[in-house]
Design a protein around this motif. Structure first.
Motif, PDB file in Angstrom:
ATOM      1  N   THR A   6      24.298  44.945  70.641  1.00  0.00           N
ATOM      2  CA  THR A   6      23.467  46.148  70.752  1.00  0.00           C
ATOM      3  C   THR A   6      22.071  45.837  71.280  1.00  0.00           C
ATOM      4  O   THR A   6      21.362  46.746  71.710  1.00  0.00           O
ATOM      5  CB  THR A   6      23.323  46.837  69.391  1.00  0.00           C
ATOM      6  OG1 THR A   6      22.651  45.948  68.475  1.00  0.00           O
ATOM      7  CG2 THR A   6      24.692  47.205  68.820  1.00  0.00           C
ATOM      8  N   HIS A   7      21.683  44.560  71.239  1.00  0.00           N
ATOM      9  CA  HIS A   7      20.362  44.151  71.704  1.00  0.00           C
ATOM     10  C   HIS A   7      20.485  42.827  72.463  1.00  0.00           C
ATOM     11  O   HIS A   7      21.366  42.009  72.158  1.00  0.00           O
ATOM     12  CB  HIS A   7      19.393  43.993  70.535  1.00  0.00           C
ATOM     13  CG  HIS A   7      18.998  45.301  69.920  1.00  0.00           C
ATOM     14  ND1 HIS A   7      19.868  46.023  69.122  1.00  0.00           N
ATOM     15  CD2 HIS A   7      17.842  46.014  69.997  1.00  0.00           C
ATOM     16  CE1 HIS A   7      19.262  47.129  68.731  1.00  0.00           C
ATOM     17  NE2 HIS A   7      18.042  47.157  69.240  1.00  0.00           N
ATOM     18  N   TYR A   8      19.601  42.627  73.410  1.00  0.00           N
ATOM     19  CA  TYR A   8      19.651  41.436  74.258  1.00  0.00           C
ATOM     20  C   TYR A   8      18.272  40.767  74.290  1.00  0.00           C
ATOM     21  O   TYR A   8      17.254  41.432  74.477  1.00  0.00           O
ATOM     22  CB  TYR A   8      20.089  41.800  75.678  1.00  0.00           C
ATOM     23  CG  TYR A   8      21.484  42.382  75.710  1.00  0.00           C
ATOM     24  CD1 TYR A   8      22.577  41.573  75.983  1.00  0.00           C
ATOM     25  CD2 TYR A   8      21.694  43.729  75.424  1.00  0.00           C
ATOM     26  CE1 TYR A   8      23.863  42.098  75.984  1.00  0.00           C
ATOM     27  CE2 TYR A   8      22.972  44.258  75.424  1.00  0.00           C
ATOM     28  CZ  TYR A   8      24.055  43.440  75.700  1.00  0.00           C
ATOM     29  OH  TYR A   8      25.331  43.957  75.688  1.00  0.00           O
ATOM     30  N   VAL A   9      18.294  39.460  74.094  1.00  0.00           N
ATOM     31  CA  VAL A   9      17.058  38.679  74.128  1.00  0.00           C
ATOM     32  C   VAL A   9      16.937  37.998  75.486  1.00  0.00           C
ATOM     33  O   VAL A   9      17.889  37.373  75.954  1.00  0.00           O
ATOM     34  CB  VAL A   9      17.047  37.614  73.014  1.00  0.00           C
ATOM     35  CG1 VAL A   9      15.878  36.650  73.201  1.00  0.00           C
ATOM     36  CG2 VAL A   9      16.967  38.272  71.646  1.00  0.00           C
ATOM     37  N   VAL A  10      15.793  38.130  76.095  1.00  0.00           N
ATOM     38  CA  VAL A  10      15.487  37.400  77.321  1.00  0.00           C
ATOM     39  C   VAL A  10      14.334  36.456  76.984  1.00  0.00           C
ATOM     40  O   VAL A  10      13.200  36.881  76.775  1.00  0.00           O
ATOM     41  CB  VAL A  10      15.071  38.350  78.467  1.00  0.00           C
ATOM     42  CG1 VAL A  10      14.670  37.533  79.708  1.00  0.00           C
ATOM     43  CG2 VAL A  10      16.213  39.300  78.805  1.00  0.00           C
ATOM     44  N   TRP A  11      14.664  35.169  76.878  1.00  0.00           N
ATOM     45  CA  TRP A  11      13.627  34.180  76.601  1.00  0.00           C
ATOM     46  C   TRP A  11      12.858  33.835  77.883  1.00  0.00           C
ATOM     47  O   TRP A  11      11.641  33.683  77.852  1.00  0.00           O
ATOM     48  CB  TRP A  11      14.239  32.906  76.019  1.00  0.00           C
ATOM     49  CG  TRP A  11      14.724  33.032  74.608  1.00  0.00           C
ATOM     50  CD1 TRP A  11      13.965  33.067  73.474  1.00  0.00           C
ATOM     51  CD2 TRP A  11      16.093  33.113  74.175  1.00  0.00           C
ATOM     52  NE1 TRP A  11      14.770  33.170  72.364  1.00  0.00           N
ATOM     53  CE2 TRP A  11      16.076  33.191  72.762  1.00  0.00           C
ATOM     54  CE3 TRP A  11      17.316  33.127  74.842  1.00  0.00           C
ATOM     55  CZ2 TRP A  11      17.248  33.271  72.008  1.00  0.00           C
ATOM     56  CZ3 TRP A  11      18.468  33.209  74.092  1.00  0.00           C
ATOM     57  CH2 TRP A  11      18.436  33.283  72.698  1.00  0.00           C
TER      58      TRP A  11
END
Length: 210
Positions: A6-11
């Motif tokens: 449901t959520h995406y992390v972009v480092w």
């Protein structure tokens, strides 16, 4: 069945951060060399991962990664509640235990160190201490522990330890006897619950020495 992200992390990408759709995540990583990103099943898990940083996240073992496999159906701790835990020093063979408010982390009680002890005894005494403390307050809130062994001892109203009594731990055995006596002479309505470390991280009463 795999959990839906449901959520995406972009480092590392055009604009590092947390995004609520794959489409928005794609905008940040498309055409960006060496982009670092990953999807998660909840906002909490994504927030934890983003704050941790990519390198630290990738260095985790499978058990630690379970902390990030949380979604809206994952069980959550009950509040208000009391958390108890014990710590045993392998070098000195000393044990201590404590209880803290689950929600605030406030220290409620602390005992020890006790020489020639075991961690299981500490977990057992911590629960009984917590039960007695809450009974004095007239409180029926839950007590969390990460030790099923200690819970079974409390339910049996006896510390099933094989520890040998010595001159150094005589006081400890007196505490065990007092705890067993209290359990046999008192009743309580406080639920004794297992702290789900794989979902929630270390129990709030943890001594932080691992």
């Amino acid at each position: 069945m795999a959990k839906k992200n449901t959520h995406y992390v972009v480092w590392e990408g055009q604009n590092p951060g947390i995004y609520e759709s794959w489409k928005e995540c794609q905008k940040q990583i498309k055409g960006y060399p060496g982009a670092k990103f990953k999807g998660f099943p909840s906002k909490l898990a994504a927030k934890r991962a983003f704050e941790m940083g990519y390198e630290a996240f990738k260095a985790m073992n499978p058990e630690q990664e379970m902390l990030f496999n949380t979604n809206e159906n994952t069980p959550k701790p009950q509040y208000p509640s009391l958390a108890v835990d014990a710590a045993w020093n392998t070098a000195t063979l000393e044990m201590e235990y404590q209880g803290v408010d689950c929600q605030t982390g406030k220290l409620i009680f602390h005992q020890g160190p006790f020489p020639d002890a075991t961690n299981n005894i500490g977990e057992f005494l911590a629960i009984v201490h917590g039960l007695a403390h809450l009974k004095q307050l007239g409180s029926n809130i839950p007590i969390y522990t990460d030790s099923m062994t200690a819970i079974s001892w409390v339910r049996a109203k006896k510390a099933n330890t094989k520890l040998v009594q010595t001159d150094r731990n005589k006081m400890l055995f007196e505490l065990i006897q007092r705890a067993e006596k209290w359990l046999k002479e008192n009743t309580w309505k406080n639920p004794l619950l297992k702290w789900e470390t794989q979902y929630w991280g270390e129990i709030p009463a943890d001594f932080g020495r691992k």
